[in-house]
Write a protein that holds these residues in place. Structure first.
Motif, mmCIF file in Angstrom:
data_model
loop_
_atom_site.group_PDB
_atom_site.id
_atom_site.type_symbol
_atom_site.label_atom_id
_atom_site.label_comp_id
_atom_site.label_asym_id
_atom_site.label_seq_id
_atom_site.Cartn_x
_atom_site.Cartn_y
_atom_site.Cartn_z
ATOM 1 N N ALA A 1 -23.326 27.854 -48.826
ATOM 2 C CA ALA A 1 -23.357 29.082 -49.629
ATOM 3 C C ALA A 1 -23.090 30.278 -48.727
ATOM 4 N N ASP A 2 -22.870 31.439 -49.361
ATOM 5 C CA ASP A 2 -22.825 32.742 -48.672
ATOM 6 C C ASP A 2 -21.854 32.780 -47.488
ATOM 7 N N LEU A 3 -20.684 32.228 -47.668
ATOM 8 C CA LEU A 3 -19.676 32.249 -46.610
ATOM 9 C C LEU A 3 -19.171 33.670 -46.377
ATOM 10 N N THR A 4 -19.014 34.045 -45.099
ATOM 11 C CA THR A 4 -18.420 35.327 -44.737
ATOM 12 C C THR A 4 -17.712 35.167 -43.393
ATOM 13 N N CYS A 5 -16.970 36.194 -42.971
ATOM 14 C CA CYS A 5 -16.229 36.078 -41.719
ATOM 15 C C CYS A 5 -15.921 37.460 -41.158
ATOM 16 N N ALA B 1 -16.396 32.601 -38.564
ATOM 17 C CA ALA B 1 -16.837 32.426 -39.947
ATOM 18 C C ALA B 1 -18.273 31.931 -39.908
ATOM 19 N N LEU B 2 -19.062 32.378 -40.849
ATOM 20 C CA LEU B 2 -20.460 31.957 -40.933
ATOM 21 C C LEU B 2 -20.776 31.577 -42.371
ATOM 22 N N TRP B 3 -21.693 30.639 -42.525
ATOM 23 C CA TRP B 3 -22.126 30.244 -43.857
ATOM 24 C C TRP B 3 -23.546 29.712 -43.778
ATOM 25 N N VAL B 4 -24.184 29.650 -44.918
ATOM 26 C CA VAL B 4 -25.512 29.040 -45.026
ATOM 27 C C VAL B 4 -25.325 27.577 -45.400
ATOM 28 N N ALA B 5 -25.976 26.702 -44.670
ATOM 29 C CA ALA B 5 -25.952 25.266 -44.968
ATOM 30 C C ALA B 5 -27.346 24.820 -45.375
ATOM 31 N N PHE B 6 -27.416 24.093 -46.485
ATOM 32 C CA PHE B 6 -28.663 23.451 -46.875
ATOM 33 C C PHE B 6 -28.723 22.081 -46.216
ATOM 34 N N LEU B 7 -29.762 21.843 -45.435
ATOM 35 C CA LEU B 7 -29.928 20.588 -44.714
ATOM 36 C C LEU B 7 -30.974 19.746 -45.440
ATOM 37 N N PRO B 8 -30.561 18.725 -46.199
ATOM 38 C CA PRO B 8 -31.532 17.971 -46.993
ATOM 39 C C PRO B 8 -32.591 17.281 -46.154
ATOM 40 N N GLU B 9 -32.232 16.882 -44.920
ATOM 41 C CA GLU B 9 -33.226 16.193 -44.094
ATOM 42 C C GLU B 9 -34.355 17.124 -43.679
ATOM 43 N N GLU B 10 -34.085 18.445 -43.665
ATOM 44 C CA GLU B 10 -35.116 19.422 -43.313
ATOM 45 C C GLU B 10 -35.616 20.200 -44.527
ATOM 46 N N GLY B 11 -34.859 20.150 -45.615
ATOM 47 C CA GLY B 11 -35.252 20.868 -46.814
ATOM 48 C C GLY B 11 -35.179 22.372 -46.672
ATOM 49 N N THR C 1 -16.445 29.286 -34.579
ATOM 50 C CA THR C 1 -15.400 30.012 -33.860
ATOM 51 C C THR C 1 -14.357 28.975 -33.448
ATOM 52 N N PRO C 2 -13.185 29.393 -33.001
ATOM 53 C CA PRO C 2 -12.201 28.403 -32.546
ATOM 54 C C PRO C 2 -12.718 27.496 -31.435
ATOM 55 N N GLN C 3 -13.803 27.892 -30.772
ATOM 56 C CA GLN C 3 -14.372 27.063 -29.710
ATOM 57 C C GLN C 3 -15.320 25.991 -30.242
ATOM 58 N N GLY C 4 -15.735 26.093 -31.525
ATOM 59 C CA GLY C 4 -16.629 25.079 -32.056
ATOM 60 C C GLY C 4 -17.605 25.640 -33.070
ATOM 61 N N THR C 5 -18.504 24.767 -33.506
ATOM 62 C CA THR C 5 -19.490 25.106 -34.539
ATOM 63 C C THR C 5 -20.891 24.947 -33.973
ATOM 64 N N ARG C 6 -21.774 25.851 -34.347
ATOM 65 C CA ARG C 6 -23.160 25.740 -33.884
ATOM 66 C C ARG C 6 -24.105 26.280 -34.947
ATOM 67 N N ARG C 7 -25.350 25.858 -34.829
ATOM 68 C CA ARG C 7 -26.419 26.366 -35.683
ATOM 69 C C ARG C 7 -26.929 27.663 -35.089
ATOM 70 N N LEU C 8 -26.848 28.736 -35.850
ATOM 71 C CA LEU C 8 -27.244 30.045 -35.340
ATOM 72 C C LEU C 8 -28.728 30.320 -35.555
ATOM 73 N N ALA D 1 -17.324 21.399 -48.838
ATOM 74 C CA ALA D 1 -16.616 21.573 -47.573
ATOM 75 C C ALA D 1 -16.383 23.053 -47.332
ATOM 76 N N VAL D 2 -16.241 23.411 -46.063
ATOM 77 C CA VAL D 2 -15.836 24.755 -45.665
ATOM 78 C C VAL D 2 -14.383 24.657 -45.220
ATOM 79 N N LEU D 3 -13.495 25.368 -45.909
ATOM 80 C CA LEU D 3 -12.071 25.302 -45.616
ATOM 81 C C LEU D 3 -11.605 26.540 -44.858
ATOM 82 N N HIS D 4 -10.705 26.312 -43.915
ATOM 83 C CA HIS D 4 -10.013 27.364 -43.171
ATOM 84 C C HIS D 4 -8.534 27.246 -43.533
ATOM 85 N N ILE D 5 -7.981 28.303 -44.144
ATOM 86 C CA ILE D 5 -6.594 28.274 -44.609
ATOM 87 C C ILE D 5 -5.820 29.372 -43.891
#
Length: 626
Positions: free
Chosen positions: A34-38, A43-53, A61-68, A340-344
């Motif tokens: 949800a709440d994708l912005t850039c 680009a940043l977005w909110v991810a719901f992690l079911p294992e953590e609830g 970023t072009p260098q990779g993805t991380r949990r902020l 999915a989060v798409l980059h076009i």
């Protein structure tokens, strides 16, 4: 519709098929975004992690993805109870709403430290945007004070100082700023109207203190949503005045014109804050998403000439569009992908996937949606999607027709979509067919279809459920003697009323925190839905017979179908007492009933072990009556 799977002698009976796709697998695949912005770097977005609830901000970023978001900080707004706009980029960091206390916090991209900006226990925040010119966050503020709930537009600077921008309306949504930061626009509406019945677009020049001056308004008994400014400072908005939510633009002469677009809904109903289903790009281009017979489309379309370029074909739902100077980002789903989060790349249309919800199902095991359109009362057409049973290890026995599970979505001013839903796959893997219904009143089919629910909740939706059974049985796609029905929240109301109307048509049903007494719901519901029940059914003072006739609790004697109920004990929308009264009424007349409650769940279950248990219990219950 496609033919059913080929039959084979000696197959397990449909409904009892073995599958390695467990309830735990279905829940683990429940990641959502949800709440994708850039901005230009990320680009940043909110991810719901079911294992953590919980929800967390993810940075790409072009260098990779991380949990902020650091551990212990869930990100979620509860304004209007449904939230949205829970964070925004502020220069070299973000400001977000912490789920635990609904206050604003600031975090830098290079730091795990979070600084609290607000500290008001009686207030919630959502719909965040950043005012870079004044280094402040503009937000919708919700104050709970002395039994009253008040909504405002406010600004909070990066030191936590607050300014009031607008008040007096019952509700606000989607604040946005012109490129030069000199004009502010937003959506507001007054009770008893709802966001999808009638609202107004408002805009104003900001003075030297950043405060609105004279407010201009546009709208006349129509629903407006998602205002934005293009690079030239022109104001755009979606309105359904033509019968569909389509984009309009205000020109220099303050005149409004419909922009080139399909005669279709370019957004669903605005249940959450800051939805974004279209964008104004450079050089007169628009990024538009819309619905064609329930299937989502995405394209670039020019605002001043009839030119269109389709994007990301194969995906069937699009939301949370964002862009920078070279790229378009969005959240998307397809029949093979739940989220999915798409980059076009705008220049070429090339699509890359930045993140995707996991699934252990192989392509040959996925049941794909088939368009379901069928005639209902008064020569109208209802819609939905049919999913045949699908399991690569098992096939239907010769001449066997599968049992059917009907899904009735919540809302009810909402919709189901033709995308991978692992709850549906849980059933199709075991030999059940599924009908996921967009009964009349659902969104995505225009204003007239959406308004068919007005005054008719518990009538048109039930007619559409029964007509779907007849349609599928007539095409020999299901066994009409083995039909089950389930629904969550408002879908539970449709489910229970279907059992009232035609209990003999169903083997069993499931109500997940479903409405069983609309008068009780009306008495305790939150402000955002404070007039919703009256719109759906009618005025209880002048039309009390409607509430009597459409209350499953009042009509419980008509139900002979076994029912399983699931209820969160912290639910503030459908109170536990409402469900428990329904359970007791059915038990009193000898109807087989099961009741499963969860002490720590609210309206909509989030804890993975509970979500897993629901599927397992529901399957066991249905198999008792196959």
């Amino acid at each position: 519709m496609n033919a059913l799977p080929e039959s084979s002698a000696g197959a397990e009976r449909a409904g009892y098929w073995h599958s390695d796709f467990s309830a735990a697998d279905a829940v683990a695949a429940g990641t959502d975004y949800a709440d994708l912005t850039c901005d230009e770097q990320r680009a940043l977005w909110v991810a719901f992690l079911p294992e953590e609830g919980l929800n967390t901000i993810i940075e790409w970023t072009p260098q990779g993805t991380r949990r902020l978001t650091p551990a212990g900080y869930g990100v979620r707004s509860r304004v209007y109870e449904y939230g949205g706009g829970a964070f925004c980029i502020v220069g070299e960091g973000v400001v977000f709403v912490r789920e635990a206390d609904q206050q604003l916090y600031r975090q830098g991209f290079a730091s795990q430290q979070c600084m609290q900006l607000t500290d008001a226990a009686d207030r919630r925040y959502g719909g965040l945007i950043f005012d870079a010119l004044r280094q402040r966050v503009i937000a919708v503020e919700e104050q709970h004070h002395g039994g009253e709930v008040i909504h405002r537009l406010v600004a909070i600077d990066l030191q936590g100082n607050r300014q009031l921008l607008a008040e007096g309306a019952d509700f606000y949504n989607s604040p946005c700023l012109s490129p030069d930061g000199q004009r502010l626009a937003w959506i507001e509406w007054q009770r008893p109207e709802l966001a999808w019945t009638s609202s107004a677009l408002c805009w104003s020049e900001l003075d030297s203190q950043g405060l609105p001056g004279r407010v201009e308004r546009w709208g006349n008994q129509e629903s407006l949503q998602q205002p934005l400014f293009n690079d030239d400072g022109e104001l755009l908005c979606l309105t359904d005045r033509t019968g569909y939510w389509q984009p309009w633009r205000q020109n220099a002469a303050q005149q409004w014109q419909l922009l080139p677009s399909q005669a279709a809904d370019h957004a669903p109903a605005p249940w959450q804050l800051n939805p974004q289903h279209y964008l104004a790009l450079a050089d007169g281009w628009l990024a538009l998403s819309w619905s064609e017979d329930g299937y989502g489309c995405l394209a670039l379309r020019h605002a001043d000439r009839d030119e269109e370029r389709r994007l990301a074909e194969g995906y069937t739902r699009f939301r949370a569009l964002a862009h920078n100077s070279t790229d378009l980002f969005c959240l998307a789903s397809s029949p093979e992908c739940s989220a999915a989060v798409l980059h076009i790349t705008l220049a070429s249309g090339e699509v890359s996937v930045l993140a995707q919800a996991p699934s252990v199902l192989k392509p040959g095991d996925i049941s794909r949606p088939e368009r379901l359109s069928y005639q209902v009362a008064q020569q109208e057409t209802a819609h939905g999607f049919y999913y045949p049973p699908r399991n690569s290890q098992v096939k239907l026995a010769a001449n066997e027709r599968p049992p059917l599970v009907i899904f009735t979505h919540g809302g009810p001013t909402s919709a189901c979509y033709p995308v991978l839903d692992n709850r549906i796959q849980f059933w199709t893997q075991r030999g059940f067919a599924v009908a996921d219904l967009n009964y009349r009143g659902s969104v995505g089919f225009g204003r007239a279809y959406r308004r068919r629910m007005q005054g008719n909740w518990g009538v048109t939706d039930v007619e559409d459920v029964l007509a779907a059974i007849d349609h599928l049985a007539g095409h020999q796609l299901i066994d009409p003697d083995r039909v089950f029905i389930r629904g969550q929240s408002a879908g539970g109301f449709t489910t229970l009323n279907s059992l009232v109307r035609a209990s003999d048509r169903f083997r069993a049903g499931a109500s997940l925190y479903g409405v069983s007494d609309p008068l009780q719901l009306r008495a305790v519901t939150h402000k955002f839905e404070g007039d919703y029940i009256d719109w759906l059914i009618g005025d209880p003072l002048s039309q009390p017979e409607r509430y009597q006739q459409r209350s499953p609790l009042e009509q419980a004697k008509a139900i002979t179908t076994p029912v399983i109920f699931f209820q969160g004990m912290q639910d503030a929308v459908v109170l536990p007492a409402q469900t428990e009264q329904m359970v007791a009424a059915l038990q009193e007349q000898g109807v087989p009933v099961q009741y499963v409650s969860f002490d720590q769940e609210r309206h909509g279950f989030r804890q993975p072990q509970n979500l897993q248990l629901v599927l397992e219990k529901e399957l066991d219950f249905y198999r008792m009556y196959l």
